[in-house]
Write a protein that holds these residues in place. Structure first.
Motif, PDB file in Angstrom:
ATOM      1  N   GLY A  48       0.815  -1.215   0.000  1.00  0.00           N
ATOM      2  CA  GLY A  48       0.000   0.000   0.000  1.00  0.00           C
ATOM      3  C   GLY A  48       0.843   1.257   0.000  1.00  0.00           C
ATOM      4  O   GLY A  48       0.525   2.234  -0.684  1.00  0.00           O
ATOM      5  N   ALA A  49       1.954   1.237   0.755  1.00  0.00           N
ATOM      6  CA  ALA A  49       2.843   2.404   0.790  1.00  0.00           C
ATOM      7  C   ALA A  49       3.467   2.650  -0.578  1.00  0.00           C
ATOM      8  O   ALA A  49       3.602   3.799  -1.024  1.00  0.00           O
ATOM      9  CB  ALA A  49       3.926   2.198   1.843  1.00  0.00           C
ATOM     10  N   ALA A  50       3.842   1.560  -1.262  1.00  0.00           N
ATOM     11  CA  ALA A  50       4.441   1.696  -2.595  1.00  0.00           C
ATOM     12  C   ALA A  50       3.430   2.248  -3.595  1.00  0.00           C
ATOM     13  O   ALA A  50       3.748   3.144  -4.391  1.00  0.00           O
ATOM     14  CB  ALA A  50       4.971   0.340  -3.061  1.00  0.00           C
ATOM     15  N   VAL A  51       2.206   1.725  -3.557  1.00  0.00           N
ATOM     16  CA  VAL A  51       1.163   2.209  -4.475  1.00  0.00           C
ATOM     17  C   VAL A  51       0.847   3.675  -4.196  1.00  0.00           C
ATOM     18  O   VAL A  51       0.693   4.481  -5.124  1.00  0.00           O
ATOM     19  CB  VAL A  51      -0.108   1.348  -4.350  1.00  0.00           C
ATOM     20  CG1 VAL A  51      -1.257   1.958  -5.154  1.00  0.00           C
ATOM     21  CG2 VAL A  51       0.150  -0.075  -4.836  1.00  0.00           C
ATOM     22  N   ALA A  52       0.746   4.029  -2.927  1.00  0.00           N
ATOM     23  CA  ALA A  52       0.469   5.426  -2.569  1.00  0.00           C
ATOM     24  C   ALA A  52       1.580   6.351  -3.062  1.00  0.00           C
ATOM     25  O   ALA A  52       1.318   7.459  -3.548  1.00  0.00           O
ATOM     26  CB  ALA A  52       0.305   5.549  -1.054  1.00  0.00           C
ATOM     27  N   THR A  53       2.824   5.896  -2.952  1.00  0.00           N
ATOM     28  CA  THR A  53       3.949   6.695  -3.450  1.00  0.00           C
ATOM     29  C   THR A  53       3.865   6.872  -4.954  1.00  0.00           C
ATOM     30  O   THR A  53       4.096   7.969  -5.488  1.00  0.00           O
ATOM     31  CB  THR A  53       5.275   6.009  -3.090  1.00  0.00           C
ATOM     32  OG1 THR A  53       5.356   5.874  -1.667  1.00  0.00           O
ATOM     33  CG2 THR A  53       6.466   6.825  -3.586  1.00  0.00           C
TER      34      THR A  53
END
Length: 276
Positions: free
Chosen positions: A263-268
């Motif tokens: 999720g953190a990667a997608v949000a970035t």
């Protein structure tokens, strides 16, 4: 729209069998869209240019994008009901009227697939780091690289996938081989993308405040109908959530969690796409 009309000479050459690799690779605005162009040709070859194939691919890509998020939840929880709920919620988001242009303009197949391939790449990066054996890690690394390359050649923001997945596997402790393999594949893919690139097609950073406002409105575009100010407020809330997701991903980086770092990667990726 003119963007699609501009592709018709290429489609005609493809149908006539007079298509060169350079035709597919040729820059369009700031993008290189060989994968989309192959689908344009296929639509004319198979269904006489009625866009039935393209709209089918768009719908399938939206559902598959939702499935990637559901898979991340299932890998963490092994809860089928929760995964199906995630699938349903994510499908409502990807097929929402808020993105009506993606669902009613066949040319948007490139835009939808860029996000699909990007999310697949990021999930594969997490799995490469979490794999129980070197063989499964190698398979996940290969899938990550292939999906990142597909994202790069779907839309220009696909280039952003490479630094994200390289940093992601490094932070998750995937090992030097995985990190080096993805970094090398990224250098080659981005290098091929930039070869002969016309940078004049891009904007500039002469108005940083305007850029920040655009990012906020982009992130809050789901309420665009209420006006740009409301969208900017929702976008600001999105920035807070982005920081929270990244903090959570950082906290669980040394564990076995999949959904949080994914999720953190997608949000970035979404944040960088908005600022691109």
């Amino acid at each position: 729209f003119a963007d699609f009309w501009a592709q018709l000479p290429l489609v005609e050459r493809g149908i006539d069998g007079d298509l060169a690799a350079g035709d597919l690779w040729e820059q369009w605005n700031e993008h290189r869209i060989p994968l989309a162009r192959l689908q344009f040709i296929a639509d004319y070859a198979v269904v006489d240019g009625t866009n039935v194939l393209l709209f089918g691919v768009i719908a399938a890509s939206c559902v598959l994008l939702a499935a990637v998020f559901a898979a991340a939840i299932w890998l963490d929880t092994r809860d089928g009901v929760l995964a199906l709920g995630t699938m349903a919620a994510a499908s409502c988001a990807t097929l929402s009227p808020a993105g009506i242009e993606n669902l009613t303009w066949a040319f948007q197949v490139a835009f939808v697939q860029a996000f699909l391939y990007a999310t697949v790449s990021m999930l594969a990066a997490v799995l490469a780091a979490r794999a129980a054996t070197p063989a499964w890690s190698a398979i996940a690394t290969g899938a990550c690289a292939l999906a990142a390359a597909a994202a790069t050649y779907s839309l220009a923001n696909g280039v952003l996938v490479w630094p994200i997945v390289v940093v992601l596997v490094a932070l998750l402790g995937a090992g030097r081989r995985v990190t080096a393999a993805l970094a090398g594949a990224g250098v080659l893919t981005v290098g091929s993308f930039l070869w002969g690139f016309d940078a004049s097609a891009r904007g500039n950073l002469s108005d940083p405040l305007g850029l920040i406002h655009f990012v906020l409105v982009y992130l809050g575009s789901i309420v665009w109908g209420a006006g740009s100010s409301a969208a900017a407020v929702v976008g600001a809330a999105g920035l807070v959530l982005f920081a929270a997701v990244c903090a959570l991903g950082w906290r669980v980086r040394s564990g076995r969690a999949v959904a949080a770092p994914f999720g953190a990667a997608v949000a970035t990726f979404i944040m960088l796409t908005a600022a691109q």
